[in-house]
Write a protein that holds these residues in place. Structure first.
Motif, mmCIF file in Angstrom:
data_model
loop_
_atom_site.group_PDB
_atom_site.id
_atom_site.type_symbol
_atom_site.label_atom_id
_atom_site.label_comp_id
_atom_site.label_asym_id
_atom_site.label_seq_id
_atom_site.Cartn_x
_atom_site.Cartn_y
_atom_site.Cartn_z
ATOM 1 N N ASP A 130 0.830 -1.208 0.000
ATOM 2 C CA ASP A 130 0.000 0.000 0.000
ATOM 3 C C ASP A 130 0.864 1.257 0.000
ATOM 4 O O ASP A 130 0.523 2.266 -0.624
ATOM 5 N N HIS A 131 1.979 1.206 0.704
ATOM 6 C CA HIS A 131 2.897 2.350 0.720
ATOM 7 C C HIS A 131 3.476 2.593 -0.672
ATOM 8 O O HIS A 131 3.581 3.747 -1.108
ATOM 9 N N ALA A 150 -5.774 7.749 6.934
ATOM 10 C CA ALA A 150 -5.942 6.624 6.021
ATOM 11 C C ALA A 150 -6.640 5.499 6.765
ATOM 12 O O ALA A 150 -6.278 5.177 7.896
ATOM 13 N N SER A 160 -4.697 -2.409 -0.596
ATOM 14 C CA SER A 160 -4.964 -2.192 -2.006
ATOM 15 C C SER A 160 -4.810 -3.514 -2.727
ATOM 16 O O SER A 160 -4.027 -4.359 -2.329
ATOM 17 N N SER A 168 0.810 4.297 -2.631
ATOM 18 C CA SER A 168 0.553 5.671 -2.191
ATOM 19 C C SER A 168 1.656 6.623 -2.630
ATOM 20 O O SER A 168 1.409 7.816 -2.803
ATOM 21 N N LYS A 169 2.870 6.119 -2.800
ATOM 22 C CA LYS A 169 3.995 6.958 -3.212
ATOM 23 C C LYS A 169 4.160 7.018 -4.720
ATOM 24 O O LYS A 169 5.091 7.650 -5.230
#
Length: 666
Positions: free
Chosen positions: A184-185, A520, A531, A188-189
């Motif tokens: 997910d990180h 979040a 995700s 998100s980036k």
């Protein structure tokens, strides 16, 4: 105009031109990213199949804190030629410091055609296997820090959880949650779809084959699944690295894995050991290598990683000896592996011709020897833990906080013992009723229950439990005295609306589920909080995996663009330089010759005014020539040899009347 051209030229010469060259160099340093399709790896641009020819690149001294080898640019320059001579296209690294610069080594490795598979943590920093399993904001920060440090490089192959044997079956939900949240990180980036895998040990005395396969199923089912598997093959092949087909079929387990799940698998460690103090005993021939890349093996495996580059303590698997920071020497095993790897040529296919079979296992309820619910631990939130700590009056002392949160201590023998006593102490503080009066920190992997504060670090969990004990027993100073491990304090006065909203969803025992509005969302469900593998379909393949070309520019395209721009810039600069030189040359040439009048002739003229117009009158017999008003067309200059009244090219004769009336001239 010339000044503008000069300024333009200077701008390109001193600023944009060097930047263009730098951009071209950077483009050339990129490698084509490797993507996943089905159970295989492919180059993203041309779709050629990628087989791992790897070497474990780990720090040689196991007794010291880990060293970030990719932050040592001189060390990389020392080792890369030897890695290339091994025909390596990948190194696996065990530790990266998120606060160090890795650009030098990553670029040098890219130039050498070498990719990097990075461990998300090291044994030195992560929770010990025998300690209580956790997935905290501290661990999450460590994992995402590793990702952020090298995600921008196209030769980042992927990330991996490198634990090999799990004595505590309750670890599995936490491992899977860490993959979910790290992925997910990445999303998100807005990084590219970089895969995350896990290392497993199919050969183990800890569990049976069926137990191992149930762990494979758990880690490869649903949308929080691992993207690939690294299989440990570290049998005690002393000095030979040979396989005995009659006693050990190393392909048996990869075949069974491939039959139940459709993700890539490779040998994460293979090798054999020798005595580092007696090179004459080093008779390693690495005959195991060719079976790993055989036509039969490549149906279920994607290559392997030799263990390891540096010599370490006995038993020693190393290929080179670190003599000094500036020099390494190869041991006999290095030459043996280099000779074998030079002949590796596995049978491959192109992504366009490969149609994967969709196989995704169902999530098992029995994993190894444990019953596990499908619900995963919640995503860590530093905000939740900070809000909780701001409400406490009785908290752990500074020494206690340092002790229980220090990974070095917790991973030592003392720490392992304390890890067990820590759980017992917390349970005692909660009077043996963790699930009732300490719900906020209670976990039960069999039921899928994870307290809202179970994501916090050890000192915060201890503080929360101590504060609950303090509240239950009169909220006096005497009740905040647990063997000298806690202390009283005045909670900070804050008016944080978000904290009130978050903690207001729980009762005094921490029971309840926190939902987020401005933060979040965090969920205890593996499917709701994560995700979908960066948009991955249920068969376990990422969208970029299913299209080898992808939508983003490839390295080859970038190289072509950079080259074209460089050529165009050269042509523009050449043209600009030519125009400037030509203009300068022209400005230095003399003007066309005009009739030069002597001083005696000029003295005969007298300037007069005629109805506001300037005229020249010649005394004597010469005709009077009046200056003509300006015309739209340029007036041709008169040569000294022209007769009066004749203009070159126009053959116009001027007739001068005896008298001029006004400013008329015929």
């Amino acid at each position: 105009m010339a000044m503008k051209l000069n300024a333009f030229y200077s701008c390109w010469k001193f600023t944009l031109w060097p930047l263009t060259i730098l951009w071209s160099v950077l483009a050339l340093a990129e490698l084509d990213p490797v993507v996943i399709k089905g159970s295989r790896f492919f180059y993203k641009t041309n779709g050629d199949e990628f087989f791992i020819r790897g070497v474990a690149y780990l720090y040689p001294n196991q007794t010291q804190p880990p060293t970030d080898l990719l932050a040592d640019e001189k060390g990389c320059a020392r080792d890369i030629p030897l890695l290339k001579a091994l025909n390596a296209n990948l190194i696996s690294v065990g530790y990266l410091d998120p606060n160090r610069d890795h650009s030098g080594c990553m670029s040098a490795l890219a130039d050498a055609g070498i990719y990097v598979l990075a461990s998300l943590h090291s044994d030195y920093l992560a929770s010990n296997e025998s300690s209580t399993p956790t997935w905290t904001s501290e661990l999450q920060d460590l994992y995402t820090g590793v990702v952020d440090s090298i995600a921008q490089y196209t030769n980042t192959f992927g990330f991996i959880l490198t634990e090999t044997v799990y004595d505590n079956p309750g670890d599995w939900p936490y491992r899977k949650a860490s993959i979910r949240d790290t992925r997910d990180h990445i999303v998100s980036k807005n990084y590219r779809d970089i895969p995350i895998g896990i290392t497993l040990a199919p050969v183990s005395e800890v569990y049976t084959e069926d137990e191992f396969l149930s762990e494979v199923d758990f880690m490869t089912c649903d949308m929080s699944a691992a993207d690939f598997l690294g299989l440990l093959l570290m049998r005690q092949f002393e000095n030979t690295c040979q396989t005995d087909d009659n006693s050990f079929d190393f392909l048996a387990m990869p075949r069974k894995i491939n039959a139940r799940t459709q993700i890539p698998a490779f040998i994460s460690q293979y090798g054999c050991h020798t005595d580092r103090f007696n090179e004459k005993l080093d008779q390693r021939n690495y005959s195991i290598v060719h079976p790993i890349y055989s036509d039969t093996a490549v149906e279920v495996l994607n290559g392997g990683i030799a263990f390891e580059y540096f010599q370490r303590e006995n038993p020693d698997y190393g290929l080179v000896s670190l003599v000094s920071p500036q020099r390494v020497t190869a041991v006999p095993g290095y030459s043996a592996l280099s000779s074998v790897m030079a002949t590796v040529n596995p049978k491959s296919t192109n992504a366009a011709l490969y149609t994967p079979t969709t196989r995704t296992p169902s999530c098992p309820t029995i994993v190894g020897t444990a019953t596990l619910a499908p619900t995963l631990p919640p995503t860590p939130s530093r905000k939740v833990c900070d809000c909780m700590m701001d409400t406490l009056q009785c908290i752990a002392t500074t020494d206690t906080q340092h002790f229980v949160n220090n990974p070095t201590i917790m991973n030592s023998e003392v720490g392992n013992s304390f890890g067990l006593s820590f759980d017992a102490n917390v349970s005692t503080i909660c009077e043996g009723k963790m699930d009732q009066i300490c719900t906020g920190i209670y976990t039960d992997v069999e039921r899928g229950q994870y307290g809202a504060f179970s994501i916090c670090d050890n000192s915060e969990i201890y503080s929360w439990a101590a504060n609950r004990y303090f509240k239950r027993h009169g909220a006096s100073e005497q009740s905040c005295n647990i063997n000298g491990t806690v202390q009283m304090r005045t909670p900070p006065t804050k008016n944080d609306a978000q904290c009130k909203f978050l903690l207001g969803q729980l009762d005094e025992n921490g029971k309840g589920t926190i939902t987020f509005s401005t933060l979040a969302p965090t969920s205890t469900s593996p499917t709701s909080s994560s995700s979908p593998k960066s948009g991955q379909p249920p068969n376990g393949n990422s969208p970029s995996s299913n299209n080898a070309s992808g939508s983003s520019l490839s390295s080859a395209a970038k190289i072509s663009i950079a080259t074209s721009i460089t050529v165009l810039v050269i042509l523009i600069l050449t043209l600009v330089s030519f125009l400037i030189r030509r203009r300068r040359k022209k400005s230095m040439q003399p003007s066309p010759s005009k009739r030069d009048f002597s001083d005696s002739e000029l003295s005969q003229y007298e300037r007069k005014e005629l109805d506001g117009k300037a005229v020249s009158e010649v005394e004597g017999p010469l005709p009077i020539i009046a200056e003509l008003p300006a015309f739209e067309k340029p007036v041709a200059e008169l040569d000294a040899n022209f007769l009066p009244g004749e203009v070159r090219g126009d053959s116009v004769k001027l007739r001068i009347p005896a008298e001029l009336h006004g400013d008329k001239a015929a």
